[in-house]
Scaffold this motif. Structure first.
Motif, PDB file in Angstrom:
ATOM      1  N   ILE A 202      -9.043 -14.985 -21.037  1.00  0.00           N
ATOM      2  CA  ILE A 202      -8.572 -14.189 -22.177  1.00  0.00           C
ATOM      3  C   ILE A 202      -9.775 -13.943 -23.090  1.00  0.00           C
ATOM      4  O   ILE A 202      -9.986 -12.843 -23.590  1.00  0.00           O
ATOM      5  CB  ILE A 202      -7.468 -14.954 -22.947  1.00  0.00           C
ATOM      6  CG1 ILE A 202      -6.259 -15.179 -22.029  1.00  0.00           C
ATOM      7  CG2 ILE A 202      -7.065 -14.213 -24.238  1.00  0.00           C
ATOM      8  CD1 ILE A 202      -5.210 -16.114 -22.597  1.00  0.00           C
ATOM      9  N   ASP A 203     -10.535 -15.009 -23.280  1.00  0.00           N
ATOM     10  CA  ASP A 203     -11.817 -14.889 -23.983  1.00  0.00           C
ATOM     11  C   ASP A 203     -12.783 -15.868 -23.315  1.00  0.00           C
ATOM     12  O   ASP A 203     -12.520 -16.331 -22.206  1.00  0.00           O
ATOM     13  CB  ASP A 203     -11.635 -15.124 -25.489  1.00  0.00           C
ATOM     14  CG  ASP A 203     -11.150 -16.529 -25.832  1.00  0.00           C
ATOM     15  OD1 ASP A 203     -11.204 -17.402 -24.935  1.00  0.00           O
ATOM     16  OD2 ASP A 203     -10.709 -16.763 -26.968  1.00  0.00           O
ATOM     17  N   ALA A 204     -13.831 -16.252 -24.029  1.00  0.00           N
ATOM     18  CA  ALA A 204     -14.840 -17.102 -23.373  1.00  0.00           C
ATOM     19  C   ALA A 204     -14.335 -18.516 -23.110  1.00  0.00           C
ATOM     20  O   ALA A 204     -14.913 -19.231 -22.292  1.00  0.00           O
ATOM     21  CB  ALA A 204     -16.105 -17.137 -24.230  1.00  0.00           C
ATOM     22  N   VAL A 205     -13.274 -18.954 -23.777  1.00  0.00           N
ATOM     23  CA  VAL A 205     -12.815 -20.345 -23.606  1.00  0.00           C
ATOM     24  C   VAL A 205     -11.363 -20.467 -23.133  1.00  0.00           C
ATOM     25  O   VAL A 205     -10.936 -21.528 -22.686  1.00  0.00           O
ATOM     26  CB  VAL A 205     -12.974 -21.157 -24.922  1.00  0.00           C
ATOM     27  CG1 VAL A 205     -14.434 -21.366 -25.246  1.00  0.00           C
ATOM     28  CG2 VAL A 205     -12.252 -20.473 -26.077  1.00  0.00           C
ATOM     29  N   ARG A 206     -10.599 -19.392 -23.260  1.00  0.00           N
ATOM     30  CA  ARG A 206      -9.167 -19.495 -22.907  1.00  0.00           C
ATOM     31  C   ARG A 206      -8.874 -18.690 -21.635  1.00  0.00           C
ATOM     32  O   ARG A 206      -9.576 -17.730 -21.332  1.00  0.00           O
ATOM     33  CB  ARG A 206      -8.301 -18.963 -24.056  1.00  0.00           C
ATOM     34  CG  ARG A 206      -8.536 -19.695 -25.364  1.00  0.00           C
ATOM     35  CD  ARG A 206      -7.638 -19.113 -26.433  1.00  0.00           C
ATOM     36  NE  ARG A 206      -7.835 -19.756 -27.705  1.00  0.00           N
ATOM     37  CZ  ARG A 206      -8.663 -19.320 -28.645  1.00  0.00           C
ATOM     38  NH1 ARG A 206      -9.404 -18.235 -28.431  1.00  0.00           N
ATOM     39  NH2 ARG A 206      -8.772 -19.975 -29.783  1.00  0.00           N
ATOM     40  N   GLY A 288     -16.552 -13.491 -26.855  1.00  0.00           N
ATOM     41  CA  GLY A 288     -16.679 -14.793 -27.522  1.00  0.00           C
ATOM     42  C   GLY A 288     -15.331 -15.478 -27.579  1.00  0.00           C
ATOM     43  O   GLY A 288     -14.489 -15.308 -26.702  1.00  0.00           O
ATOM     44  N   LYS A 289     -15.137 -16.282 -28.672  1.00  0.00           N
ATOM     45  CA  LYS A 289     -13.861 -16.958 -28.846  1.00  0.00           C
ATOM     46  C   LYS A 289     -13.029 -16.185 -29.858  1.00  0.00           C
ATOM     47  O   LYS A 289     -13.503 -15.924 -30.974  1.00  0.00           O
ATOM     48  CB  LYS A 289     -14.125 -18.386 -29.333  1.00  0.00           C
ATOM     49  CG  LYS A 289     -12.859 -19.186 -29.517  1.00  0.00           C
ATOM     50  CD  LYS A 289     -13.156 -20.550 -30.116  1.00  0.00           C
ATOM     51  CE  LYS A 289     -11.855 -21.226 -30.494  1.00  0.00           C
ATOM     52  NZ  LYS A 289     -12.029 -22.280 -31.471  1.00  0.00           N
ATOM     53  N   ILE A 290     -11.826 -15.814 -29.478  1.00  0.00           N
ATOM     54  CA  ILE A 290     -10.972 -15.069 -30.415  1.00  0.00           C
ATOM     55  C   ILE A 290     -10.561 -16.020 -31.536  1.00  0.00           C
ATOM     56  O   ILE A 290     -10.068 -17.128 -31.264  1.00  0.00           O
ATOM     57  CB  ILE A 290      -9.719 -14.502 -29.695  1.00  0.00           C
ATOM     58  CG1 ILE A 290     -10.139 -13.552 -28.556  1.00  0.00           C
ATOM     59  CG2 ILE A 290      -8.803 -13.795 -30.682  1.00  0.00           C
ATOM     60  CD1 ILE A 290      -8.995 -13.108 -27.643  1.00  0.00           C
ATOM     61  N   GLY A 291     -10.767 -15.583 -32.804  1.00  0.00           N
ATOM     62  CA  GLY A 291     -10.481 -16.456 -33.944  1.00  0.00           C
ATOM     63  C   GLY A 291      -9.001 -16.483 -34.286  1.00  0.00           C
ATOM     64  O   GLY A 291      -8.190 -15.788 -33.675  1.00  0.00           O
ATOM     65  N   LYS A 292      -8.670 -17.304 -35.325  1.00  0.00           N
ATOM     66  CA  LYS A 292      -7.259 -17.465 -35.702  1.00  0.00           C
ATOM     67  C   LYS A 292      -6.812 -16.439 -36.736  1.00  0.00           C
ATOM     68  O   LYS A 292      -5.692 -16.501 -37.232  1.00  0.00           O
ATOM     69  CB  LYS A 292      -7.054 -18.875 -36.286  1.00  0.00           C
ATOM     70  CG  LYS A 292      -6.745 -19.909 -35.218  1.00  0.00           C
ATOM     71  CD  LYS A 292      -5.919 -21.044 -35.736  1.00  0.00           C
ATOM     72  CE  LYS A 292      -6.706 -21.894 -36.743  1.00  0.00           C
ATOM     73  NZ  LYS A 292      -6.072 -23.158 -37.060  1.00  0.00           N
ATOM     74  N   SER A 293      -7.705 -15.520 -37.121  1.00  0.00           N
ATOM     75  CA  SER A 293      -7.424 -14.621 -38.226  1.00  0.00           C
ATOM     76  C   SER A 293      -6.316 -13.609 -37.916  1.00  0.00           C
ATOM     77  O   SER A 293      -5.732 -13.012 -38.799  1.00  0.00           O
ATOM     78  CB  SER A 293      -8.700 -13.877 -38.605  1.00  0.00           C
ATOM     79  OG  SER A 293      -9.205 -13.246 -37.458  1.00  0.00           O
ATOM     80  N   HIS A 294      -5.986 -13.426 -36.634  1.00  0.00           N
ATOM     81  CA  HIS A 294      -4.980 -12.423 -36.279  1.00  0.00           C
ATOM     82  C   HIS A 294      -3.584 -12.880 -36.689  1.00  0.00           C
ATOM     83  O   HIS A 294      -3.226 -14.032 -36.453  1.00  0.00           O
ATOM     84  CB  HIS A 294      -4.968 -12.203 -34.762  1.00  0.00           C
ATOM     85  CG  HIS A 294      -6.291 -11.774 -34.218  1.00  0.00           C
ATOM     86  ND1 HIS A 294      -6.648 -10.457 -34.050  1.00  0.00           N
ATOM     87  CD2 HIS A 294      -7.358 -12.500 -33.834  1.00  0.00           C
ATOM     88  CE1 HIS A 294      -7.871 -10.396 -33.561  1.00  0.00           C
ATOM     89  NE2 HIS A 294      -8.322 -11.641 -33.437  1.00  0.00           N
ATOM     90  N   ALA A 295      -2.797 -11.960 -37.284  1.00  0.00           N
ATOM     91  CA  ALA A 295      -1.408 -12.288 -37.624  1.00  0.00           C
ATOM     92  C   ALA A 295      -0.636 -12.470 -36.324  1.00  0.00           C
ATOM     93  O   ALA A 295       0.151 -13.392 -36.162  1.00  0.00           O
ATOM     94  CB  ALA A 295      -0.796 -11.159 -38.448  1.00  0.00           C
ATOM     95  N   ASP A 296      -0.836 -11.573 -35.414  1.00  0.00           N
ATOM     96  CA  ASP A 296      -0.332 -11.799 -34.067  1.00  0.00           C
ATOM     97  C   ASP A 296      -1.368 -11.242 -33.096  1.00  0.00           C
ATOM     98  O   ASP A 296      -2.261 -10.486 -33.496  1.00  0.00           O
ATOM     99  CB  ASP A 296       1.051 -11.166 -33.839  1.00  0.00           C
ATOM    100  CG  ASP A 296       1.057  -9.679 -34.119  1.00  0.00           C
ATOM    101  OD1 ASP A 296      -0.041  -9.103 -34.212  1.00  0.00           O
ATOM    102  OD2 ASP A 296       2.152  -9.090 -34.235  1.00  0.00           O
ATOM    103  N   LEU A 297      -1.236 -11.671 -31.856  1.00  0.00           N
ATOM    104  CA  LEU A 297      -2.259 -11.302 -30.887  1.00  0.00           C
ATOM    105  C   LEU A 297      -1.573 -10.912 -29.583  1.00  0.00           C
ATOM    106  O   LEU A 297      -0.669 -11.604 -29.125  1.00  0.00           O
ATOM    107  CB  LEU A 297      -3.158 -12.530 -30.640  1.00  0.00           C
ATOM    108  CG  LEU A 297      -4.270 -12.372 -29.616  1.00  0.00           C
ATOM    109  CD1 LEU A 297      -5.349 -11.411 -30.120  1.00  0.00           C
ATOM    110  CD2 LEU A 297      -4.884 -13.742 -29.303  1.00  0.00           C
ATOM    111  N   SER A 298      -1.937  -9.794 -29.074  1.00  0.00           N
ATOM    112  CA  SER A 298      -1.387  -9.484 -27.755  1.00  0.00           C
ATOM    113  C   SER A 298      -2.541  -9.130 -26.824  1.00  0.00           C
ATOM    114  O   SER A 298      -3.571  -8.625 -27.262  1.00  0.00           O
ATOM    115  CB  SER A 298      -0.371  -8.335 -27.832  1.00  0.00           C
ATOM    116  OG  SER A 298      -0.987  -7.219 -28.413  1.00  0.00           O
ATOM    117  N   VAL A 299      -2.352  -9.464 -25.562  1.00  0.00           N
ATOM    118  CA  VAL A 299      -3.370  -9.106 -24.576  1.00  0.00           C
ATOM    119  C   VAL A 299      -2.711  -8.211 -23.529  1.00  0.00           C
ATOM    120  O   VAL A 299      -1.545  -8.394 -23.191  1.00  0.00           O
ATOM    121  CB  VAL A 299      -3.982 -10.359 -23.887  1.00  0.00           C
ATOM    122  CG1 VAL A 299      -4.879 -11.138 -24.811  1.00  0.00           C
ATOM    123  CG2 VAL A 299      -2.907 -11.243 -23.294  1.00  0.00           C
TER     124      VAL A 299
END
Ligand code: PMT
Length: 409
Positions: A202-206, A288-299
């Motif tokens: 999903i990103d560099a770590v997930r 990189g690593k997606i941060g927690k700033s998103h209210a919601d996140l979809s991929v």
């Protein structure tokens, strides 16, 4: 189909034919399934009904010209792991050595590609006769195993050699041959096995992944190597000890596994897809690593390439291809059958992943082996045992495919 080895017992017309019933029981006690074929002469000593009752299968008798027998000499040979002719008369040994196919048993012998064991039985002078000795020598040269007759009082009242070996010795020889054969029945074949679970970043770590441990694939790889195959284990995110003798290739994602399987395909004889391959991957994984700033996140997800479907279009008929079906509940068996057809597989191994005592990340499995010819349920057992049974089925199928039979007219 069963997981037990199947013996095709050929009974010919000698007084020792009655001992074949005891022999049949000996095979069964040793965990073998027995099918019986008799010559007409043998039926004068023991009736087919005796063997039918003991074996639980129809007994094929006699001449080639019977309508139902024309297939029997191929069919029975195809299901058998070993062919045993006991008692083998001087007459049958002579026909085998000369290549006669004038009855069902001798035709089956000629059409059979597996290991053959004979237990001669006859009068001392017949056994010692140069003709018989030379026939036996010819058969030995061609790879037939002979359980030597013993000495004792013969039916004709004479003391000497020619008495059929006792059933225990024949069973022991057959058990030994099956073991040896099993050790080498994939010799020289190139086997590719996939194992583990792919991870789609999903990103560099997930990642999106699954709970596959790679144990099922590892058991198959070890089993195939032990049977003489050249094995490549294409593995995704597996944390298990390396299997000696097996070439391991890391393919963390579905796309990498696809590339590797396709690279190996032209040299592959048997492909077994035990890996849990992701059906979807992320369209554009973040660097990189997606941060927690998103209210919601979809991929966004996109289907991965179905490796087995690709193999089906490219394999040119040579490879034997096995899929696994990870289904939730036994009702998934119908879906597994559908996958067998849709993915044009030679075999699919169904396992019920709703259970925690088998399947994903367990040392055990319980499977149904499905082929276009039928299906076979295998009770819960260590994955090593399940792997052996799957490999038994494959080896048997390949052996029957190698047969080239010219019908006798
Ligand atoms: O690794 P373990 O912990 O020992 O667990 C073993 C297991 C449960 C993972 C194994 O026994 C098993 O069932 N593997 C197949 C898992 C799976 O992906 O099943 P499926 O029904 O979704 O797929 C059917 C077949 O298509 C499989 O052979 C799979 O490898 C193949 N496939 C799937 C997706 C894809 N993109 N390409 C494929 O070739």
């Amino acid at each position: 189909m069963t997981g037990q080895p199947t013996v095709l017992l050929g009974v010919t017309g000698g007084i020792a034919a009655y001992k074949a019933a005891e022999l049949l029981r000996g095979f069964q006690k040793a965990g073998m399934e027995v099918r019986v074929m008799m010559t007409e002469a043998a039926t004068r000593f023991v009736t087919p009904l005796t063997f039918e009752t003991l074996s639980g299968h129809q007994v094929h008798v006699g001449e080639m010209l019977r309508a139902d027998s024309t297939i029997a000499h191929i069919e029975e040979g195809n299901v058998a792991d070993i062919m045993v002719i006991a008692p083998a008369t001087a007459n049958t040994l002579a026909k085998m050595a000369a290549g006669f196919a004038d009855n069902l048993l001798t035709a089956t012998y000629l059409a059979y590609a597996g290991t053959v064991v004979v237990a001669p039985s006859m009068n001392t002078n017949m056994w010692r006769h140069p003709a018989t000795q030379s026939n036996v020598a010819v058969l030995r040269e061609r790879g037939v195993y002979v359980v030597e007759p013993g000495a004792g009082e013969l039916a004709c009242g004479v003391y000497g050699s020619g008495r059929m070996a006792d059933p225990e010795s024949i069973v022991a020889e057959v058990k030994y041959r099956l073991q040896v054969e099993r050790k080498t029945d994939l010799r020289g074949l190139h086997v590719v096995i996939t194992s583990g679970g792919t991870r789609e970043p999903i990103d560099a770590v997930r990642y999106i992944g699954n709970r596959s441990s790679g144990k099922m694939g590892a058991a198959l790889a070890r089993g195939a190597f032990d049977r003489g195959a050249v094995v490549h284990l294409v593995k995704a995110n597996v944390d298990l000890p390396r299997a000696p003798g097996v070439t391991e290739i890391e393919t963390p994602t579905a796309a990498e596994m696809y590339q590797e399987v396709m690279r190996l395909l032209p040299e592959t004889d048997i492909l077994i897809m035990a890996a849990a391959v992701a059906d979807y991957s992320v369209v554009a994984p973040a660097g990189g690593k997606i941060g927690k700033s998103h209210a919601d996140l979809s991929v966004s997800l996109v289907p991965t390439t179905d490796i087995l479907c690709e193999v089906a279009t490219r394999k040119e008929g040579k490879q034997y291809v096995v899929g696994f079906a990870a289904e939730y509940g036994m009702e998934g068996l119908a879906r597994a059958r559908d996958k067998l057809e849709r993915k044009n597989l030679d075999m699919i191994v169904f396992n019920d992943i709703s259970r925690s005592d088998i399947g994903f990340n367990s040392d055990y499995n319980e499977v149904v082996i499905l082929t276009p010819q039928g299906e076979s349920r295998v009770e819960r057992a260590p994955k090593e045992t399940i792997a052996e049974i799957i490999l038994d089925h494959i080896a048997r199928e390949l052996r029957s495919r190698r047969e080239e039979f010219l019908p006798v007219t």
